[in-house]
Design an enzyme around this catalytic site. Structure first.
Site, PDB file in Angstrom:
ATOM      1  N   ASP A   9       0.873  -1.164   0.000  1.00  0.00           N
ATOM      2  CA  ASP A   9       0.000   0.000   0.000  1.00  0.00           C
ATOM      3  C   ASP A   9       0.921   1.228   0.000  1.00  0.00           C
ATOM      4  O   ASP A   9       2.136   1.112   0.214  1.00  0.00           O
ATOM      5  CB  ASP A   9      -0.879  -0.025   1.252  1.00  0.00           C
ATOM      6  CG  ASP A   9      -1.716   1.223   1.408  1.00  0.00           C
ATOM      7  OD1 ASP A   9      -2.428   1.595   0.464  1.00  0.00           O
ATOM      8  OD2 ASP A   9      -1.627   1.850   2.491  1.00  0.00           O
ATOM      9  N   ASP A  11      -0.171   5.288   0.889  1.00  0.00           N
ATOM     10  CA  ASP A  11      -0.445   6.285   1.933  1.00  0.00           C
ATOM     11  C   ASP A  11      -0.597   5.606   3.294  1.00  0.00           C
ATOM     12  O   ASP A  11      -1.408   4.692   3.459  1.00  0.00           O
ATOM     13  CB  ASP A  11      -1.733   7.045   1.607  1.00  0.00           C
ATOM     14  CG  ASP A  11      -1.640   7.807   0.305  1.00  0.00           C
ATOM     15  OD1 ASP A  11      -0.865   8.770   0.240  1.00  0.00           O
ATOM     16  OD2 ASP A  11      -2.343   7.433  -0.659  1.00  0.00           O
ATOM     17  N   ASP A 168      -1.279  -0.696   6.081  1.00  0.00           N
ATOM     18  CA  ASP A 168      -1.384  -0.067   7.403  1.00  0.00           C
ATOM     19  C   ASP A 168      -2.797   0.021   7.944  1.00  0.00           C
ATOM     20  O   ASP A 168      -2.981   0.417   9.096  1.00  0.00           O
ATOM     21  CB  ASP A 168      -0.837   1.364   7.332  1.00  0.00           C
ATOM     22  CG  ASP A 168      -1.771   2.290   6.567  1.00  0.00           C
ATOM     23  OD1 ASP A 168      -2.351   3.207   7.182  1.00  0.00           O
ATOM     24  OD2 ASP A 168      -1.947   2.091   5.354  1.00  0.00           O
TER      25      ASP A 168
END
Length: 218
Positions: A9, A11, A168
């Site tokens: 991922d 951001d 995250d």
């Protein structure tokens, strides 16, 4: 021989882009005659793509999230997004870890809900773009994460049968689970749920631990 790929991922995982997204959001809101929002507010909107972000901006501003102002705010935000790179930084030890993984023979890829043009722009700004064999954005397919299709597309583009996914957030955990893919959860990003409540194989807070984690999950 190439080792198992690592798909990231973006951001909240490799980069802290919330300050740029916050600044772009408030500029757009100001132009529309709406009040600014705080950084924690905007950070909590990140992860599900720009349409979701725009709906959250409007809702937080007391506007109808799907009303007539949606397209206005969306278009204004997209116009700014590709240049929203100057406040974004990588998390500690990210560059060194990416270099280490590549040196070990792990193909690297990005699977993000951020639109493709801003994704490539921020990776280029940070000098990271050449490290990734595949970069897939939130507008690259008709669906976004947590649908597993983006992860499967990255796997297909890599020509690999399996990979380790690193993210995250709640969206990333759900995506990995839907794809039945090993998942390493970076704990210092944008998640709102306690670590123990998110499905994951390994949780980590320091990117220097990631190469060993990848070897174990692979």
């Amino acid at each position: 021989m190439s080792r198992v790929p690592v798909i990231f991922d973006l951001d909240g995982t490799l980069i802290d882009s919330a300050p740029d997204i916050h600044a772009a959001s408030n500029a757009v809101l100001s132009e529309a005659g709406l009040h600014p929002l705080t950084l924690p507010q905007v950070r909590s909107f990140v992860g599900k793509g720009v349409p979701h972000l725009v709906e959250c901006l409007l809702r937080a501003s007391g506007e109808d999230p799907n009303g007539p102002r949606n397209s206005e705010i969306y278009d204004a935000f997209i116009a700014r997004y590709e240049d929203a790179v100057t406040l974004t930084v990588t998390y500690p030890n990210v560059r060194e870890t990416l270099d280490r993984l590549a040196a070990l023979g792990h193909p690297l890829a990005i699977c993000t809900n951020k639109p493709l043009a801003p994704t490539r722009a921020v990776l280029a700004h940070l000098g990271l773009l050449p490290l990734f064999q595949v970069v897939l954005g939130g507008d690259s397919l008709p669906v976004r994460k947590p649908d597993p299709a983006p992860l499967f597309r990255v796997l297909a583009d890599l020509g690999a049968p399996r990979a380790v996914y690193v993210g995250d957030s709640e969206v990333d955990a759900a995506t990995a689970q839907a794809a039945a893919m090993p998942f390493a959860l970076f704990t210092e990003g944008y998640r709102k749920t306690p670590v123990e409540a998110l499905p994951h194989d390994v949780a980590f807070s320091d990117f220097t631990d990631l190469p060993a984690i990848v070897e174990r999950l692979a």
